[in-house]
Each structure stands twice: as C-alpha cells, then as structure tokens.
Scaffold this active site. Structure first.
Site, PDB file in Angstrom:
ATOM      1  N   ARG A  25       0.875  -1.000   0.525  1.00  0.00           N
ATOM      2  CA  ARG A  25      -0.442  -0.185  -0.098  1.00  0.00           C
ATOM      3  C   ARG A  25       1.609   1.407  -0.258  1.00  0.00           C
ATOM      4  O   ARG A  25       1.397   1.346   0.972  1.00  0.00           O
ATOM      5  CB  ARG A  25      -1.061   0.279   0.692  1.00  0.00           C
ATOM      6  CG  ARG A  25      -1.803   1.056   1.588  1.00  0.00           C
ATOM      7  CD  ARG A  25      -2.672   0.926   2.293  1.00  0.00           C
ATOM      8  NE  ARG A  25      -3.605   0.481   1.673  1.00  0.00           N
ATOM      9  CZ  ARG A  25      -5.123   0.346   1.716  1.00  0.00           C
ATOM     10  NH1 ARG A  25      -5.507   1.513   3.253  1.00  0.00           N
ATOM     11  NH2 ARG A  25      -6.171  -0.297   1.178  1.00  0.00           N
TER      12      ARG A  25
ATOM     13  N   HIS B 108      -6.435   1.636  -7.340  1.00  0.00           N
ATOM     14  CA  HIS B 108      -6.991   0.467  -5.867  1.00  0.00           C
ATOM     15  C   HIS B 108      -7.399  -0.738  -6.978  1.00  0.00           C
ATOM     16  O   HIS B 108      -8.530  -0.724  -6.467  1.00  0.00           O
ATOM     17  CB  HIS B 108      -7.778   1.292  -4.958  1.00  0.00           C
ATOM     18  CG  HIS B 108      -7.835   0.586  -3.958  1.00  0.00           C
ATOM     19  ND1 HIS B 108      -7.100  -1.015  -3.690  1.00  0.00           N
ATOM     20  CD2 HIS B 108      -8.534   0.675  -2.972  1.00  0.00           C
ATOM     21  CE1 HIS B 108      -7.765  -1.048  -2.546  1.00  0.00           C
ATOM     22  NE2 HIS B 108      -8.528  -0.265  -2.084  1.00  0.00           N
TER      23      HIS B 108
ATOM     24  N   GLN C   6      -9.681  -3.375  -5.475  1.00  0.00           N
ATOM     25  CA  GLN C   6     -10.872  -3.154  -4.499  1.00  0.00           C
ATOM     26  C   GLN C   6     -11.739  -3.749  -5.731  1.00  0.00           C
ATOM     27  O   GLN C   6     -12.832  -3.690  -5.537  1.00  0.00           O
ATOM     28  CB  GLN C   6     -10.318  -1.890  -3.952  1.00  0.00           C
ATOM     29  CG  GLN C   6     -11.964  -1.167  -3.620  1.00  0.00           C
ATOM     30  CD  GLN C   6     -12.531  -2.267  -2.468  1.00  0.00           C
ATOM     31  OE1 GLN C   6     -11.430  -2.163  -1.696  1.00  0.00           O
ATOM     32  NE2 GLN C   6     -13.674  -2.346  -2.883  1.00  0.00           N
TER      33      GLN C   6
ATOM     34  N   ASP D 144     -17.118   7.429  -2.391  1.00  0.00           N
ATOM     35  CA  ASP D 144     -16.183   6.576  -1.893  1.00  0.00           C
ATOM     36  C   ASP D 144     -16.538   8.140  -1.106  1.00  0.00           C
ATOM     37  O   ASP D 144     -16.200   9.184  -1.179  1.00  0.00           O
ATOM     38  CB  ASP D 144     -14.649   6.682  -3.130  1.00  0.00           C
ATOM     39  CG  ASP D 144     -13.764   5.438  -1.915  1.00  0.00           C
ATOM     40  OD1 ASP D 144     -13.788   6.007  -0.648  1.00  0.00           O
ATOM     41  OD2 ASP D 144     -12.026   5.833  -2.568  1.00  0.00           O
TER      42      ASP D 144
ATOM     43  N   ARG E   4     -13.057  -9.164  -0.749  1.00  0.00           N
ATOM     44  CA  ARG E   4     -11.467  -8.815  -1.442  1.00  0.00           C
ATOM     45  C   ARG E   4     -10.950 -10.062  -0.835  1.00  0.00           C
ATOM     46  O   ARG E   4      -9.677  -9.676  -1.301  1.00  0.00           O
ATOM     47  CB  ARG E   4     -11.625  -7.286   0.309  1.00  0.00           C
ATOM     48  CG  ARG E   4     -11.580  -5.712  -0.339  1.00  0.00           C
ATOM     49  CD  ARG E   4     -10.951  -5.641  -1.301  1.00  0.00           C
ATOM     50  NE  ARG E   4      -9.596  -5.412  -1.434  1.00  0.00           N
ATOM     51  CZ  ARG E   4      -8.852  -4.360  -0.726  1.00  0.00           C
ATOM     52  NH1 ARG E   4      -9.908  -3.385   0.236  1.00  0.00           N
ATOM     53  NH2 ARG E   4      -8.207  -4.261  -0.708  1.00  0.00           N
TER      54      ARG E   4
HETATM   55  N1  NVA Z   1     -10.437   6.536  -1.686  1.00  0.00           N
HETATM   56  C1  NVA Z   1      -9.299   5.959  -0.829  1.00  0.00           C
HETATM   57  C2  NVA Z   1      -9.658   4.809  -0.282  1.00  0.00           C
HETATM   58  C3  NVA Z   1     -10.055   4.079   0.833  1.00  0.00           C
HETATM   59  C4  NVA Z   1     -10.150   2.588   1.055  1.00  0.00           C
HETATM   60  C5  NVA Z   1      -8.266   6.364  -0.218  1.00  0.00           C
HETATM   61  O1  NVA Z   1      -7.745   6.634  -0.884  1.00  0.00           O
HETATM   62  O2  NVA Z   1      -7.800   6.401   1.032  1.00  0.00           O
HETATM   63  N1   CP Z   2     -11.080  -1.096   1.473  1.00  0.00           N
HETATM   64  C1   CP Z   2      -9.884  -0.343   1.289  1.00  0.00           C
HETATM   65  O1   CP Z   2      -8.834  -0.690   1.060  1.00  0.00           O
HETATM   66  O2   CP Z   2     -10.270  -0.867   3.084  1.00  0.00           O
HETATM   67  P1   CP Z   2      -8.669  -0.274   3.626  1.00  0.00           P
HETATM   68  O3   CP Z   2      -7.898   0.888   3.840  1.00  0.00           O
HETATM   69  O4   CP Z   2      -8.817  -0.858   5.793  1.00  0.00           O
HETATM   70  O5   CP Z   2      -7.557  -1.920   3.360  1.00  0.00           O
END
Ligand code: NVA
Ligand code: CP
Length: 309
Positions: A110, A137, A140, A228, A295
């Site tokens: 990440r 992502h 997801q 989102d 997921r």
């Molecule tokens: N768009 C959000 C997704 C979190 C899973 C972020 O990047 O924070």
């Molecule tokens: N949706 C998602 O990626 O959640 P987290 O940030 O909890 O991993």
C-alpha cells in the site's frame, strides 16, 4: 530468469485473464460455503510461501484480507510498516525490493505514491501486488466487479455510476470498464474529475465512459451507484473538497433517480453523513459488506495467479 507476474493495475491485463481471476475467486468462495472462517484450503496451494505486506498508509480490509487469504491458502505473511523499515530512513525502494526478493515469495504494497509501487515492481524479482496507491486500487475494484456480477449481471451488461471524487478507486473502475465492458457514468465536480491520463487511456481503450458535473444525470439508468470518501488518505485539501463534494452525497433522493432496485457500493471506510447517508449504507440494496468479503476471495485468486499455483 522469467519476469515475475505482478498485479499492478487492471489496465495491464486482458479480459480473459481478468475473467479467469474472477472465476477462480467465485469457485473458491463457493467451495468454502459452510466452512469455519479460519480453515485452510485442503490442498494448501501456497504452503511454504511467504507474502510480505508493506504499509505506507493505514488499512483494515487490505491487511486482514491478505493475511487471512494467504493463510487459507497454506502460506504465511509478514506485515511491514515503512516507518519501521530502513525505507523510512532513506533506503531506496529499489534496494528494498532486491533485498525482500531474497527472503519472500511475493510483496503487497500500500504505497503513498504510485511511483513507489512501480519502482518496487521494476526492481523486485518476485511478484508485486498493488494494495492501493494515490492513483489506483485494483484489488478493490476486482472485488467490486465480483460483487456486482454476483448480485446483478456480467459487467458488460451493466451501467455503473461513480458519484463524487474522481479518485484512485474511480481510476481502477475506469480500467475495469475499459477491459471488461459495461458503461461507467462519472458524476463529479469539474475540479475532481478523474485524471486526464486515465481518461486518455479510457478513450484509447474504447471504454464507454461519460462525465458530468450533475449527480442526478450520472445516476440516471444506473444498475449500481458507487461513491467513496471525499478526502482520501493522500489528500491535503479537506476543507475545499467538503465544499466541492457536498452536492454529491449519495442519499435516498439520489438513489431514487437511478434504476429501480439499483445497488449501492462503497469500498469503505465510509464517512457516514458525508458522502453517503446511513439510510443508503444500511438499506436493502447496499452491497458494502459483500464487497469487503470479496476482497478476501478475489485476492486469494490474485495470489494464485501471481504465484503460478
Ligand atoms: N480513496 C480512498 C480509498 C480507501 C480504501 C483512499 O485512498 O483513502
Ligand atoms: N477498502 C480498503 O482498501 O480498505 P482498507 O483501507 O481498510 O484496507
């Protein structure tokens, strides 16, 4: 040496490969019906394999679903936080990739910046998986497509509406529609439309994407409405985003402008009362927890794809 099979972005794959990953995910999910959650797959296809999970940003779903998924497949995981690694003191991503490749069989990251993901993948000799960057992502959205296909129909037959920030999850949705078909209607303020590079990719891929600043127009005819958080982990301009995105809240009134019985999805975590109301989150057409569950299943399939098991 053959190149490692990374999973960096949905746009890197053709439709047969993506559909094969989704198919395996569904088959593994079906096979586990009625099993205790922690039980391993009988044949433990990743027995003896080690997955490193690097987190430059916080996570609940990504961390737990990769840890549980890897263990269900018979493998093991190591969770690494960048601030606890020499990465946090300036060791290069490339050197980190070369070192980790000597210890582990695959790396999920990440990443704070998309370039950290691509630099890691360029130097690693083991598969690298994108567990979210500031730009995309893909895990997801693979789970989202799996969920929508379970509940509604194949993506190629659907109209999906993205309402709100044209962010990283939206970009992976654009990639999914470009590769798997279907129609994506984006409703966002002009300042927060998906990135020009992603839209250029969509045009070249012949993706059926439309853009509007009207949330009502975006949801018209939609089988599913997706939103989102207004402020993603990498964003720094929270106040202006709240102002720009207030008219894009997904509430009952907006859902009523979509197709009757339209589904609602959100990758979570959600900010209830901001981008979406409790009524929609907890309503009968909300698929949010199925998405979160999927997921696990889809990432197990991605791990099998990457590790050739
Ligand atoms: N768009 C959000 C997704 C979190 C899973 C972020 O990047 O924070
Ligand atoms: N949706 C998602 O990626 O959640 P987290 O940030 O909890 O991993």
């Amino acid at each position: 040496m053959t190149a490692p099979k990374h999973f960096l972005d949905i746009s890197d794959f053709d439709a047969p490969t993506l559909n094969a990953i989704l198919h395996t995910a569904r088959a593994m999910k079906d096979a586990r019906k009625g099993w205790p959650k922690g039980l391993r797959e009988k044949d433990e296809p990743l027995k003896g394999r080690m997955l490193a999970l690097i987190f430059e940003r916080p996570s609940t779903r990504t961390r737990v679903s990769f840890e549980v998924g890897m263990r269900q497949l018979g493998g093991e995981t190591l969770v690494l936080t960048s601030s606890d690694m020499q990465l946090g003191r300036g060791e290069t991503i490339a050197d980190t990739a070369r070192v980790l490749s000597r210890y582990v069989d695959a790396i999920m990251i990440r990443a704070a910046r998309h370039s950290n993901l691509t630099e890691l993948a360029a130097a690693a000799t083991v598969p690298v998986i994108n567990g979210l960057t500031n730009l995309t992502h893909p895990c997801q959205v693979m789970a989202d497509v799996m969920t929508l296909e379970e509940h509604v129909a194949p993506l190629r037959d659907l109209t999906v509406s993205w309402v709100g920030d044209g962010n990283n999850v939206a970009a992976s949705w654009i990639h999914a529609v470009g590769r798997l078909g279907g129609k994506l209607k984006v409703g966002a303020p002009k300042e927060l439309m998906p990135a020009p590079e992603v839209l250029a990719w969509a045009r070249a891929a012949g993706a059926d994407i439309s853009l509007t600043t009207s949330p009502e127009e975006a949801v018209h005819g939609a089988h599913c409405v997706i939103t989102d958080a207004w402020v993603s982990m990498h964003d720094t301009d929270a106040a202006s985003r709240h102002n720009l995105l207030k008219p894009y809240q997904v509430n009952e009134r907006l859902m009523q402008q979509a197709r009757p019985g339209a589904k609602f999805m959100h990758c979570l975590p959600a900010h209830r009362g901001e981008e979406v109301t409790d009524e929609v989150m907890d309503g009968p057409d909300s698929l949010i927890f199925d998405e979160a569950e999927n997921r696990l299943h889809v990432q197990k399939s991605i791990l099998l794809h990457c590790l050739g098991a």
